[in-house]
Design an enzyme around this catalytic site. Structure first.
Site, PDB file in Angstrom:
ATOM      1  N   HIS B  60      25.609  14.755 -49.437  1.00  0.00           N
ATOM      2  CA  HIS B  60      24.745  15.505 -48.511  1.00  0.00           C
ATOM      3  C   HIS B  60      24.738  14.842 -47.142  1.00  0.00           C
ATOM      4  CE1 HIS B  60      20.986  13.061 -48.301  1.00  0.00           C
ATOM      5  NE2 HIS B  60      21.279  12.694 -49.531  1.00  0.00           N
ATOM      6  N   ASP B 161      21.154   6.811 -46.028  1.00  0.00           N
ATOM      7  CA  ASP B 161      21.013   7.914 -46.993  1.00  0.00           C
ATOM      8  C   ASP B 161      21.173   9.228 -46.223  1.00  0.00           C
ATOM      9  OD1 ASP B 161      20.207   9.825 -48.815  1.00  0.00           O
ATOM     10  OD2 ASP B 161      18.169   9.087 -49.011  1.00  0.00           O
ATOM     11  N   GLU B 191      19.684  18.631 -48.973  1.00  0.00           N
ATOM     12  CA  GLU B 191      19.474  17.912 -50.238  1.00  0.00           C
ATOM     13  C   GLU B 191      18.072  17.333 -50.286  1.00  0.00           C
ATOM     14  OE1 GLU B 191      19.495  14.457 -53.050  1.00  0.00           O
ATOM     15  OE2 GLU B 191      19.025  14.497 -50.918  1.00  0.00           O
ATOM     16  N   GLU B 192      17.602  16.836 -49.143  1.00  0.00           N
ATOM     17  CA  GLU B 192      16.318  16.110 -49.103  1.00  0.00           C
ATOM     18  C   GLU B 192      15.115  17.007 -49.338  1.00  0.00           C
ATOM     19  OE1 GLU B 192      16.132  13.051 -49.218  1.00  0.00           O
ATOM     20  OE2 GLU B 192      17.810  12.108 -48.185  1.00  0.00           O
ATOM     21  N   ASP B 214      26.028   9.712 -53.539  1.00  0.00           N
ATOM     22  CA  ASP B 214      24.750   9.536 -52.838  1.00  0.00           C
ATOM     23  C   ASP B 214      24.329   8.075 -52.977  1.00  0.00           C
ATOM     24  OD1 ASP B 214      22.341  10.064 -51.532  1.00  0.00           O
ATOM     25  OD2 ASP B 214      21.948  11.892 -52.668  1.00  0.00           O
ATOM     26  N   HIS B 300      14.851   5.553 -47.606  1.00  0.00           N
ATOM     27  CA  HIS B 300      13.905   6.379 -46.839  1.00  0.00           C
ATOM     28  C   HIS B 300      13.014   5.552 -45.919  1.00  0.00           C
ATOM     29  CE1 HIS B 300      14.101  10.452 -49.156  1.00  0.00           C
ATOM     30  NE2 HIS B 300      15.288   9.905 -48.973  1.00  0.00           N
TER      31      HIS B 300
END
Lengths: 347, 325
Positions: B60, B161, B191-192, B214, B300
């Site tokens: 992603h 990420d 994706e998130e 990922d 994140h």
């Protein structure tokens, strides 16, 4: 009843933790080949068994029962010879301390879930339920032996051997949903192709307990004109009388939900009323938390009917059903299979 | 550090607004692919044709961030989150809008870890009028992108990420040896916010095998979650996460490929968080799936951390899967 007893016992002995259903394909195929014209499987782990009617243009009726069961997965091998695990599906952790388990790796390994004795427990923790992160499997093996034998990711089953109780009641792990698989097989075994109004596509589906996607993938492939989803539902139990549940021993139920087809559901009920067949009703107003919820919205939408077998002590190694209710579900399925879809809708 | 990695990290693209990062990836991918397709959702598909197995790789390209919801009288920017914000890390960190307006993410109460809806953005404006000259409702903000080398192979930056996954996929596209397999290198959107992009691509491609690439949470730090996965321990082969139980045939095959090709790997079970793997497995009639992950600490946060040696192993494994699975 002999067929039901024997095949149920056999089905419950198969390891089918969600995601590992294909490991039991050989035996399932052996059973199914006796009663079906075609057997197949897909990459996800769904099994599809077909019984054809004599009519070349018969509509496709999908009948689903899920094959998978809740269980655990090995996450680590620890010093001292213990295994840490995570859950697969909605495990009832209250029943885990001191439970007997089988770890499926290069060979089947017997294990026990260790627990901290009350003497050593911190005050306060004695009355609380441990989480899975606080529980470990003890096999007696050393850490080096375990590292040799068990890969991370190996599935684990909580042992619950098939046991007969009184009055036709039986207990076993994974009666959710092997009881329904058994009922569907019993129905197809007794169906006569002459009277059959549909080509029947039985899906013994994967991963209901971990997202309910399996049956929907099969439905996408089969494109049935109608689908019957079969699963277990909460059977009434002492101490939980307030819950709106169905009763073990009084027959299978036809479920009413916003996500099932109203016309067909009503048609099935009126058919059974007309023929004097005993059944129960239960209402699941919105979600049914079964494969029905995704199958009904697959593709352009599929009209579904949901039927249940009452079961006590769900998601434990002593799930309990009454054999009569399995027979009842099979009887209901046969009656529906002998009735044209248009007749069901018109009743 | 390669120039490509720098470019991938420093180009922003919050979920649903992946245009700029997609252009960067497209410019690189079209050098090596037989065809490039951009689907209606914005997924970028780089296709290398073959007559063998249809394999879909997915990485992603979106990142977490914020959308502006309104601007208050004092000129503070109120936002809604896109994806799972680490509010502890976000507090007082630098953010930047799609138009390049910089600001600081503020918690409402300085003594507690804020709830995500309590965060607002101070761009230095003294009134609503001033703020509206630079920011409009619907603009997006992301945490300021950056990347630097710390010590040896260790890099920190944001958003690693999943631009690091995009790097792996682009490098594999470039380096894969000729093979019969029909290869789809897909850079997915959204994706998130719930694995939304990967499903329609898998529906379109109908792969035999789907492989997601990922990041995964690495352990071994005081604040890290309970996991065996370690930074520097090699590429992680996913067995399970919250979105998927990987096909065990593919897990076993990936382990074999690693052993055959001397690729350093570790097993991964991720208890929290999902990946495109689950969406690919359950698209249309379903397919076999696996996933390889780059161990990452502080996912994140404004400073995600990786070991570049794991990235190299991930590229090798991706090529091995494409050529030999």
């Amino acid at each position: 009843m002999d067929f039901i007893k024997e095949s149920l016992k056999e089905l419950c002995s198969l390891m089918t933790v969600s995601g590992f259903e294909k490991k039991s394909r050989t035996r399932l195929f052996e059973i199914a080949r006796q009663y079906f014209d075609e057997v197949s499987e897909d990459s996800f782990g769904n099994f599809v068994f077909v019984k054809k009617s004599l009519n070349n243009n018969a509509p496709r009726l999908m009948i689903d029962a899920h094959f998978d069961m809740v269980g655990m997965m090995v996450t680590d091998i620890l010093e001292g010879g213990f295994l840490s695990v995570t859950n697969i599906g909605g495990l009832d952790t209250r029943i885990l301390p001191s439970a007997e388990v089988t770890v499926y790796s290069k060979r089947e390994i017997y294990g026990l879930i260790s627990s901290i004795p009350p003497h050593l427990s911190k005050s306060g923790s004695k009355s609380s339920v441990p989480t899975l992160e606080e529980l470990y499997i003890d096999t007696g093996y050393s850490v080096d032996e375990l590292k040799e034998l068990v890969p991370v990711g190996a599935p684990v089953v909580i042992n619950g051997e098939y046991t007969e109780l009184q009055n036709g009641f039986v207990a076993a792990a994974s009666l959710d949903d092997k009881a329904c698989v058994c009922a569907v097989f019993d129905a197809v075994r007794r169906i006569s192709a002459e009277e059959l109004k549909y080509d029947i596509y039985v899906t013994v589906s994967a991963q209901e307990e971990t997202g309910k996607c399996g049956a929907a993938l099969s439905a996408c492939r089969i494109r049935p004109q109608m689908a019957i989803i079969t699963d277990v539902n909460f059977g009434a139990i002492e101490g939980d009388k307030d819950y709106d549940s169905i009763v073990c021993g009084k027959g299978a139920s036809v479920d009413i939900s916003a996500l099932t087809d109203r016309k067909l559901t009503r048609g099935v009920m009126r058919l059974l009323d007309k023929e004097g067949v005993q059944y129960q009703r239960i209402c699941e107003p919105s979600y049914t938390y079964t494969n029905n919820d995704l199958v009904s919205v697959t593709g352009e939408g599929i009209p579904t009917v949901l039927m249940s077998i009452p079961l006590r002590s769900m998601h434990t190694p002593v799930e309990t059903v009454c054999l009569k209710d399995i027979r009842s579900l099979a009887d209901i399925l046969i009656r529906v299979a002998y009735t044209e879809k248009t007749d069901l809708e018109a009743i | 550090m390669t120039e490509l990695l720098k470019k991938l990290v420093l180009t922003s693209g919050v979920s649903g607004r992946e245009d700029k990062i997609r252009e960067v990836i497209k410019a690189e991918a079209e050098k090596y692919a037989d065809e490039i397709i951009i689907d209606p959702m914005g997924n970028l598909i780089a296709h290398k044709r073959g007559k063998g197995k249809k394999i879909m790789f997915a990485s992603h390209m979106d990142e977490i961030g914020y959308f502006v919801t309104f601007i208050d009288e004092k000129g503070l920017i109120r936002v809604g989150n896109v994806g799972g914000i680490n509010t502890l890390s976000a507090s007082y960190s630098e953010v930047v809008s799609e138009r390049g307006v910089c600001g600081v993410a503020l918690p409402s109460d300085s003594n507690e870890v804020p709830k995500v809806d309590a965060l607002c953005i101070d761009i230095g404006a003294r009134s609503k009028k001033q703020a509206e000259k630079r920011v409009s409702i619907g603009d997006y903000f992301v945490h300021a992108p950056h990347i630097k080398r710390l010590y040896g192979n260790i890099y920190t930056g944001r958003p690693l990420d999943n631009r690091i996954g995009c790097l792996v996929l682009l490098e594999a596209l470039k380096n894969v040896k000729p093979t019969d397999n029909d290869l789809y290198f897909v850079f997915t959107v959204q994706e998130e916010v719930g694995l939304r992009g990967a499903k329609p691509v898998a529906y379109r491609i109908e792969p035999d095998i789907g492989i997601a690439i990922d990041v995964t949470s690495a352990g071994g730090k005081p604040t890290s979650p309970k996991t065996k996965v370690k930074i520097g321990g090699g590429v992680a082969i996913k067995i399970k996460d919250a979105s998927v139980i990987c096909s065990y045939e593919i897990v076993e095959k990936m382990r074999e490929l690693c052993l055959d090709s001397n690729i350093k790997y570790q097993d991964e079970i991720l208890l929290k968080g999902g990946t495109d793997t689950g969406a690919i497995q359950t698209a249309k009639m379903g397919c076999l799936v696996g996933a390889l992950s780059i161990p990452t600490a502080y996912i994140h946060s404004t400073n995600e951390m990786i070991d570049i040696s794991d990235v190299k192993e991930a590229i090798k494994l991706t090529c091995a899967i494409a050529e030999r699975i």
